[in-house]
Design an enzyme around this catalytic site. Sequence first.
Site, PDB file in Angstrom:
ATOM      1  N   VAL A   1      45.838  82.826  91.205  1.00 55.67           N
ATOM      2  CA  VAL A   1      46.745  82.605  90.448  1.00 55.67           C
ATOM      3  C   VAL A   1      46.413  81.222  90.001  1.00 55.67           C
ATOM      4  O   VAL A   1      46.095  80.376  90.550  1.00 55.67           O
ATOM      5  CB  VAL A   1      48.154  82.346  91.284  1.00 55.67           C
TER       6      VAL A   1
ATOM      7  N   PHE B   1      45.233  80.185  95.154  1.00 56.98           N
ATOM      8  CA  PHE B   1      45.768  79.640  93.904  1.00 56.98           C
ATOM      9  C   PHE B   1      44.802  78.185  93.674  1.00 56.98           C
ATOM     10  O   PHE B   1      44.137  77.848  94.255  1.00 56.98           O
ATOM     11  CB  PHE B   1      47.012  78.762  94.592  1.00 56.98           C
ATOM     12  N   ASP B   2      45.004  78.280  92.181  1.00 56.70           N
ATOM     13  CA  ASP B   2      44.341  76.899  91.564  1.00 56.70           C
ATOM     14  C   ASP B   2      45.302  76.099  91.978  1.00 56.70           C
ATOM     15  O   ASP B   2      46.522  75.960  92.518  1.00 56.70           O
ATOM     16  CB  ASP B   2      44.403  77.054  89.955  1.00 56.70           C
ATOM     17  N   ALA B   3      44.744  74.717  92.279  1.00 53.73           N
ATOM     18  CA  ALA B   3      45.699  73.449  92.794  1.00 53.73           C
ATOM     19  C   ALA B   3      46.617  72.865  91.548  1.00 53.73           C
ATOM     20  O   ALA B   3      47.977  73.014  91.581  1.00 53.73           O
ATOM     21  CB  ALA B   3      44.952  72.338  93.339  1.00 53.73           C
TER      22      ALA B   3
END
Length: 224
Positions: free
Chosen positions: A174, A8-10
């Site tokens: 994502v 995941f991106d943050a």
Amino acid sequence: MKYDWILFDADETLFHFDSFKGIQLMFARKGVNFTAQDFETYQQVNKPLWIDYQNGDITAAQLKHTRFNAWAQKLGTTTADLNSSFLQAMADICTLLPGAQELMASLVGKAQVGIITNGFTELQTIRLQRTGMDQYIKHVIISEEVGVAKPDQGIFAHALKRIGNPEKSRVLIVGDNLHSDILGGLNFGIETCWLNHHGAEPVESIKPHYSVTSLSELQTILHA
């Protein structure tokens, strides 16, 4: 489940990132009333710097210094102090996106989870701890530490190595940014999911494997 790893991106993928609210809080703590107009002026400097950073034209240190240089001079302090104070304020206001906690809980025992972010090191650990996300996240890959930023394939290669070199077909990225997250993932050869919760216009030349408007929608797809 189709994937062994989900990266995941943050910012604006797992965590809200309200930089205006954060920077207002930071300046309020220094006795400065930071207005919407001030923020607009700041963003005229800040936004192009992030593009330069993602393109590999400047370093994280240069970005941090340049974005606060004018304010440091005005307030008689250092850019390092302002950056640290800003990241502290961002940690203090941090909240999860709707569905983030539920999605993470649903993945336990089914897929492993990592973060791959262009955000800065100083913010990541404290934010993970405060939101309870640290119990789910196995690896945090941070561009500032790797030396290259998304969409550079180098950071994706570093991430793959860190998570044990699984088959690329078993990895999903994502993120909310079509260029750094989705194009970066596509160019590296892993499947992608665009989290478009702001209703952005798609880009004809960038075709994510999935497009969702919420993390709960992603959860449904992953468990289908």
